[in-house]
Write an enzyme that holds these catalytic residues in place. Structure first.
Site, short mmCIF file in Angstrom:
data_model
loop_
_atom_site.label_atom_id
_atom_site.label_comp_id
_atom_site.label_asym_id
_atom_site.label_seq_id
_atom_site.Cartn_x
_atom_site.Cartn_y
_atom_site.Cartn_z
N SER A 1 0.82 -1.20 0.00
CA SER A 1 0.00 0.00 0.00
C SER A 1 0.86 1.26 0.00
CB SER A 1 -0.97 0.02 1.19
OG SER A 1 -0.27 -0.04 2.40
N HIS B 1 2.52 5.19 4.82
CA HIS B 1 1.64 5.73 3.79
C HIS B 1 2.06 7.15 3.41
CE1 HIS B 1 -1.82 2.83 5.06
NE2 HIS B 1 -0.83 2.22 4.43
#
Length: 280
Positions: free
Chosen positions: A132, A185
């Site tokens: 991710s 992230h």
């Protein structure tokens, strides 16, 4: 947006079979590492980007941590998230560029930024795995591209800059989903913004060099699903030009709260117990 009742398995199958070469290779590597980690769980520990274990002899972690996942659902949702964005990226920039970036700078740069923030700024020891980081990298790049055509959008009386969309998603996933890595992230998004703004385009060799390599090695003729860097001449897939759909949506990824005790991880703790393993 088509409803669930309009879902067509034939179209999905056609989309999967049209995926370009590097996208296929990266997805296969993700699935392959997950399968390998079932009988050999130490693979996850060896690939995790752990600040306290990282040194110059552990550079492989920067390449492996986006490909490694903590479990089936972590891997599955990561694949669902990155596939349309990765396919779109390769369709735009070509197979060689995509392969060189995602096996090099797009692991090294967000991974290195994460290590700096986690180890030297926050003095933490949270190990991360998961692709991710690539999802937010690609999403941020797409947000910059979209903002050039649509600089903002309205939510009620508020005008929101389009480029901030990935940041809101990062905050939302960090607030709602346990054990995701906010810094991981954020590091991916930062590199995506730099790419979208053109500040790190120098990482890609000149197009003339890439075209010479393609011609010299006859990559268009030898490799199926190869995407030429010169799409105006050869089409999206080189010798067999076709059109395909690519989406920009994605699903934020979560981690497993615990790993097996044999890895020295329990209750989400890594190594000396000060860090928590996160899925990015």
């Amino acid at each position: 947006m088509p409803s669930f009742t309009q879902f067509n398995p034939t179209r999905l199958r056609s989309y999967v079979f049209r995926l370009p070469l590097t996208t296929r290779l990266l997805l296969a590597a993700i699935v392959g590492l997950w399968i390998a980690a079932i009988p050999f769980p130490w693979i996850r520990e060896a690939a995790a980007l752990a600040p306290d274990k990282f040194d110059l002899t552990q550079m492989h972690r920067l390449n492996l941590f986006p490909l490694t996942h903590l479990g089936f659902f972590h891997m599955f949702f990561n694949i669902i998230a990155i596939t349309p964005l990765l396919e779109r990226f390769e369709s735009e920039f070509g197979t060689i560029v995509t392969l060189s970036l995602f096996t090099g700078p797009f692991g090294l740069l967000p991974g290195g930024l994460y290590l700096i923030l986690e180890k030297f700024i926050l003095r933490g020891n949270t190990a991360v795995v998961g692709s991710s980081v690539w999802f937010f990298l690609l999403l941020s790049s797409e947000a910059i591209k979209t903002s050039k055509q649509n600089p903002s959008f309205n939510i009620g009386p508020y005008k929101i800059p389009t480029w901030t969309t990935p940041l809101f998603l990062i905050l939302l996933t960090s607030a709602l989903i346990p054990y995701v890595s906010f810094l991981g992230h954020l590091s991916g998004a930062a590199i995506g913004y730099l790419w979208g703004l053109g500040y790190i385009k120098f990482l890609v060799p000149h197009e003339k060099i890439l075209r010479w390599v393609e011609t010299k090695l006859n990559l268009l003729g030898r490799l199926p699903h190869y995407v030429s860097v010169d799409q105006k001449t050869y089409g999206r897939y080189g010798v067999l030009p076709t059109a395909g759909a690519g989406g920009a949506g994605g699903i934020p990824l979560v981690e497993e709260a615990e790993l097996e005790e044999g890895l020295g991880v329990r209750g989400g703790e890594v190594g000396d117990g000060r860090g928590r393993r996160s899925g990015v």
